[in-house]
Design an enzyme around this catalytic site. Structure first.
Site, PDB file in Angstrom:
ATOM      1  N   ARG A 158       0.825  -1.224   0.000  1.00  0.00           N
ATOM      2  CA  ARG A 158       0.000   0.000   0.000  1.00  0.00           C
ATOM      3  C   ARG A 158       0.850   1.261   0.000  1.00  0.00           C
ATOM      4  O   ARG A 158       0.522   2.241  -0.638  1.00  0.00           O
ATOM      5  CB  ARG A 158      -0.912   0.022   1.237  1.00  0.00           C
ATOM      6  CG  ARG A 158      -2.256  -0.625   0.994  1.00  0.00           C
ATOM      7  CD  ARG A 158      -3.215  -0.311   2.121  1.00  0.00           C
ATOM      8  NE  ARG A 158      -3.884   0.951   1.892  1.00  0.00           N
ATOM      9  CZ  ARG A 158      -5.195   1.076   1.662  1.00  0.00           C
ATOM     10  NH1 ARG A 158      -5.967   0.024   1.635  1.00  0.00           N
ATOM     11  NH2 ARG A 158      -5.724   2.259   1.478  1.00  0.00           N
ATOM     12  N   TYR A 172     -10.294   5.169 -11.398  1.00  0.00           N
ATOM     13  CA  TYR A 172     -11.402   6.088 -11.136  1.00  0.00           C
ATOM     14  C   TYR A 172     -11.220   6.723  -9.763  1.00  0.00           C
ATOM     15  O   TYR A 172     -10.669   6.115  -8.860  1.00  0.00           O
ATOM     16  CB  TYR A 172     -12.778   5.409 -11.238  1.00  0.00           C
ATOM     17  CG  TYR A 172     -12.990   4.166 -10.395  1.00  0.00           C
ATOM     18  CD1 TYR A 172     -12.562   2.918 -10.841  1.00  0.00           C
ATOM     19  CD2 TYR A 172     -13.666   4.219  -9.174  1.00  0.00           C
ATOM     20  CE1 TYR A 172     -12.775   1.770 -10.092  1.00  0.00           C
ATOM     21  CE2 TYR A 172     -13.893   3.073  -8.417  1.00  0.00           C
ATOM     22  CZ  TYR A 172     -13.438   1.857  -8.876  1.00  0.00           C
ATOM     23  OH  TYR A 172     -13.655   0.724  -8.127  1.00  0.00           O
ATOM     24  N   PRO A 173     -11.686   7.961  -9.629  1.00  0.00           N
ATOM     25  CA  PRO A 173     -11.637   8.593  -8.325  1.00  0.00           C
ATOM     26  C   PRO A 173     -12.943   8.331  -7.578  1.00  0.00           C
ATOM     27  O   PRO A 173     -13.976   8.102  -8.210  1.00  0.00           O
ATOM     28  CB  PRO A 173     -11.503  10.076  -8.662  1.00  0.00           C
ATOM     29  CG  PRO A 173     -12.198  10.233  -9.966  1.00  0.00           C
ATOM     30  CD  PRO A 173     -12.131   8.907 -10.679  1.00  0.00           C
ATOM     31  N   SER A 250     -20.017   0.507  -0.243  1.00  0.00           N
ATOM     32  CA  SER A 250     -20.099   1.163  -1.563  1.00  0.00           C
ATOM     33  C   SER A 250     -21.539   1.559  -1.878  1.00  0.00           C
ATOM     34  O   SER A 250     -21.794   2.638  -2.409  1.00  0.00           O
ATOM     35  CB  SER A 250     -19.584   0.242  -2.672  1.00  0.00           C
ATOM     36  OG  SER A 250     -18.198   0.033  -2.539  1.00  0.00           O
TER      37      SER A 250
END
Ligand code: 76R
Length: 276
Positions: A158, A172-173, A250
């Protein structure tokens, strides 16, 4: 390193800066160049890419963008923001003025997550409660050891990722919603942690098929995170994003920007692909 020694590097306490850059090729401008100019422009970009890749702790992915949203994409990971800024300006101009037009860009940083599963949680929730394993047994110890190894690798990845050359790249943001009853930031930590636990479970099922890198961008760009997914098969991209839409975190809280799909290619093929 900057050319001017009085300019100090701007390196975060931990992690790297990340730039996603998307350009459209201005073919009208390009067609006005003669063969010699075109050759030297491509050589300039090729040399620059090599120079960037030779910089310490710096990675540069090059890809062709599928659909006319853009033509060429770069993903740059580098510690020093001074370098990131310099490389970005050089990349934009590398083929000559007016040839690469910025179509979209995104600045973020690699980061840890405050919701990462700890060994204690994994032992309690997954091994004891879900799998019914008894602490102290060989099976339990081995499973815990495997988890710790995987997490060490995951955390390192990470903050200091080395991305594989898998062909499909999706960017994608996204942000977490901040509206009325669905304000992510007004939820208590335990609730956010519980929600992220479900998310991680869905994600882990794609291990080996999806390489995900979540980079943070609050205060740096228009959304809160950049999501980069690498895959060998676009079905895996489509299905992970679809499956995650059902995940409570989400479904209730995810807000998404534009999606870009690219194909990682070596530069010579990238030039041919975008008709340069
Ligand atoms: O195992 C762990 O504890 C690490 C779990 C983990 C965290 C903390 C994890 C796992 N993610 C985390 C954080 Mn994720 N992720 C996304 C998206 O399209 C969408 O609906 C969401 C976009 C995808 C596709 C994805 C994939 N994740 C985050 C965060 C930051 C939240 C914060 O810190 O506040 C975001 C925004 C986010 C979004 N996630 C995984 C994946 C996959 C594939 C995994 C499993 C990784 C692995 O174990 O190898």
């Amino acid at each position: 390193m900057s050319d001017d020694p009085s300019i100090s590097p701007l390196v975060p306490r931990e992690g790297w800066h990340v730039l996603h850059l998307f350009y459209a090729v201005d073919h009208a401008q390009w067609s006005m160049q003669d063969d010699e100019e075109r050759r030297s422009a491509k050589t300039r970009l090729t040399t620059l890419v090599q120079e960037i890749r030779a910089t310490k702790d710096t990675h540069l992915l090059t890809f062709a963008v599928v659909t006319p949203k853009a033509d060429i994409g770069f993903m740059l990971l580098t510690p020093d923001l001074q370098d990131a800024n310099r490389f970005e300006k050089q990349l934009s101009l590398s083929l000559g003025p007016g040839i690469l037009d910025a179509a979209y860009s995104y600045l973020s940083q690699t980061e840890r997550s405050e919701y990462t599963t700890t060994a204690e949680q994994y032992a309690e929730q997954t091994l004891k409660e879900e799998k019914g394993l008894e602490p102290g047994t060989a099976e339990f110890d081995q499973a815990l050891e495997e988890f710790e190894e995987r997490m060490e690798h995951y955390l390192q990845h990470r903050l200091y990722p080395v991305l594989p050359d898998w062909p499909a790249i999706c960017f994608y943001p996204m942000s977490k919603r901040r509206q009325g009853g669905d304000n992510w930031y007004s939820l208590p930590f335990d609730e956010r942690k519980r929600l992220m636990g479900g998310h991680a479970r869905t994600g882990r099922a794609y291990s080996g098929r999806i390489l995900q890198l979540i980079t943070g961008s609050t205060g740096l760009d228009d959304w809160e995170w950049g999501v980069t997914l690498l895959a060998k098969d676009t079905i895996d991209i489509k299905s992970i994003v679809y499956e995650m839409r059902f995940d409570e975190v989400s479904a209730r809280f995810g807000e998404f920007g534009e999606f870009y799909i690219g194909l990682q290619l070596p530069l010579a093929e990238l030039f041919r692909r975008v008709c340069l």
